[in-house]
Design a protein around this motif. Structure first.
Motif, mmCIF file in Angstrom:
data_model
loop_
_atom_site.group_PDB
_atom_site.id
_atom_site.type_symbol
_atom_site.label_atom_id
_atom_site.label_comp_id
_atom_site.label_asym_id
_atom_site.label_seq_id
_atom_site.Cartn_x
_atom_site.Cartn_y
_atom_site.Cartn_z
ATOM 1 N N GLY A 10 0.949 -1.054 -0.257
ATOM 2 C CA GLY A 10 0.249 -0.123 0.115
ATOM 3 C C GLY A 10 1.143 1.338 0.326
ATOM 4 O O GLY A 10 1.931 1.309 -0.063
ATOM 5 N N ASN A 75 1.234 0.515 -4.427
ATOM 6 C CA ASN A 75 -0.119 -0.382 -4.502
ATOM 7 C C ASN A 75 -1.054 0.348 -5.531
ATOM 8 O O ASN A 75 -2.255 0.381 -5.809
ATOM 9 C CB ASN A 75 -0.716 1.960 -3.498
ATOM 10 C CG ASN A 75 -1.108 2.653 -4.143
ATOM 11 O OD1 ASN A 75 0.175 2.958 -5.320
ATOM 12 N ND2 ASN A 75 -1.102 3.957 -3.665
ATOM 13 N N GLY A 117 -2.451 -1.600 4.846
ATOM 14 C CA GLY A 117 -3.363 -1.310 5.257
ATOM 15 C C GLY A 117 -4.219 -1.779 4.598
ATOM 16 O O GLY A 117 -4.241 -3.386 4.768
ATOM 17 N N LYS A 139 -0.841 -0.746 9.048
ATOM 18 C CA LYS A 139 -0.370 0.581 8.591
ATOM 19 C C LYS A 139 -0.788 1.084 7.721
ATOM 20 O O LYS A 139 -1.672 0.878 6.540
ATOM 21 C CB LYS A 139 1.066 -0.129 8.010
ATOM 22 C CG LYS A 139 1.325 1.209 7.216
ATOM 23 C CD LYS A 139 1.194 1.164 5.711
ATOM 24 C CE LYS A 139 0.334 1.090 4.618
ATOM 25 N NZ LYS A 139 0.212 1.738 3.344
#
Ligand SMILES: Nc1ncnc2c1ncn2[C@@H]1O[C@H](COP(=O)(O)OP(=O)(O)OP(=O)(O)O)[C@@H](O)[C@H]1O
Ligand SMILES: O=P(O)(O)OC[C@H]1O[C@](O)(CO)[C@@H](O)[C@@H]1O
Ligand SMILES: [Mg+2]
Length: 364
Positions: A10, A75, A117, A139
């Protein structure tokens, strides 16, 4: 020798390196463990030649104070949606997860610590369901993962956003302007809410409380009619008016599945002008400044706790779980619990009540 693979997934955020260091330093206390890092999330495993890096104590010395991530991140794409170019120039997404799991076996990887995340932990859960020994570490600056009180990175982002509010106040006051600060957070208003309270903003607009433009106008006019002559608006990138939509666009970057957010401050400024608001206005989009630079002390501590705990969960073979902070403890929770329900601002939560208590308008 046993081997644990670490990947960061991410958007990057302050504290990633402190987690990596925590894992490595805890692992070094065991006789027979080696830590390796996959470069740019799991892409390093899927690339030919493989891109991995041995993470020993020397490699992680002092990195807890550094922003970014020693092993890179992405990401876009990933093992379940690897972008492949077709002969006609278009792109398709290919599932390479089985191939990746086989490669990890070949590399002698006993466990994987996946730091990321909500998007990354969804990948972790799917890999766990396929039999991989995965542990997640929460995170994100967005703080939108549930099952943990906070994700690391969030407090640093809040501090950066608050510093921005503090700076905007002096220039807004000098010029009798409305200054609008756009902050990140995707569909969660956590950064905006915390920065608005910490910085003493007049208006705070968040995705969870769609705003009514007339109410925003009312508050701003109130600030000027009382002779204060300036105002600060903090707006989350995912904020939207009642009955309206978020300000976003599809990305043309290959493999980028998320909507690209941004531009909501500019939209608000135009809408206020159209509605007849006469004072001067300026917008500031804080953007990636919120993810850059060194982690603050809080995030270094939380990230270090997460890293040490994650490795201990590897030793316990407590897989399919995520490290979480539940004050005052660092615990493990099922990954599925963390990704099933996002962590959004509850419109009646105590911090919103506090914000309203000091006169912050949410445009509701
Ligand atoms: N370990 C990984 N390996 C490869 N790609 C990954 C990995 N983790 C995430 N990705 C890519 O990133 C996307 C997730 O991006 P997303 O923006 O949702 O990040 P996140 O993990 O929620 O963190 P944040 O919201 O803080 O940026 C996934 O859909 C995938 O394309
Ligand atoms: O770095 P990118 O791809 O522009 O992504 C930006 C997004 O990532 C985050 O910083 C973290 O999820 C969001 O707050 C923001 O919308
Ligand atoms: Mg996310």
């Amino acid at each position: 020798m046993k081997r644990v693979l670490v990947a960061t997934g991410g958007g990057d955020c302050p504290g990633l390196n402190a987690v990596i260091r925590g894992i490595v330093k805890r692992a070094a206390q065991e006789q027979d463990w080696e830590v390796i890092g996959s470069i740019q999330s799991f892409d390093g495993i899927l690339r030919e030649p493989t891109e991995i890096r041995v993470l020993d104590e020397r490699a992680v010395a002092g990195i807890h104070v550094q922003g970014g991530t020693l092993i890179g991140t992405t990401n876009k794409g990933g093992p379940f949606a690897w972008p492949v170019k077709n002969s006609d120039g278009t792109w398709s997404a290919v599932d390479r997860s089985d191939e990746m799991i086989r490669k990890l076996q070949y590399l002698g990887v006993d466990a994987v610590i996946s730091i990321g995340g909500d998007g990354s932990q969804e990948i972790s859960q799917r890999l766990y369901e396929k039999g991989l020994n995965v542990i997640g570490v929460p995170k994100t600056i967005d703080n939108d993962l549930s099952a943990t009180d906070f994700t690391f990175g969030f407090q640093t982002a809040v501090q950066i956003a608050t510093d921005a509010v503090d700076k905007l106040v002096t220039t807004a006051a000098s010029h009798n302007r409305v200054l609008i600060l756009e902050v990140m957070g995707r569909n969660a208003g956590w950064i905006a809410l915390h920065a608005a309270v910490a910085g003493g903003a007049d208006v705070c607009l968040i995705p969870e409380i769609p705003y009514n433009l007339d109410k925003v106008l009312e508050r701003l006019n109130g600030r000027f009619s009382k002779g204060k002559g300036f105002a600060i608006v903090v707006i989350a990138e995912g904020a939207k008016p009642v009955g309206g939509d978020i300000t976003s666009e599809k990305s043309d970057e290959v493999g980028y599945a998320n909507l690209r957010m941004g531009g909501v401050a500019s939209k608000l400024m135009k809408d206020l002008k159209m509605a007849g608001f006469e004072a001067d206005m300026r917008e500031t989009v804080l953007g990636h400044l919120q993810r850059g630079g060194i982690p603050n002390a809080y995030d270094r501590v939380l990230a270090t706790q997460f890293g040490v705990k994650a490795f201990e969960m590897v030793l316990e073979e407590n897989f399919g779980t995520m490290v979480a902070y539940r004050h005052p403890d660092i615990i493990s929770v099922p990954l599925i619990e963390a990704i099933n329900r996002p962590n959004f601002v509850e419109p009646t939560c105590s911090l919103v009540v506090t914000a309203k208590g000091v006169g912050i308008s949410f445009g509701d």
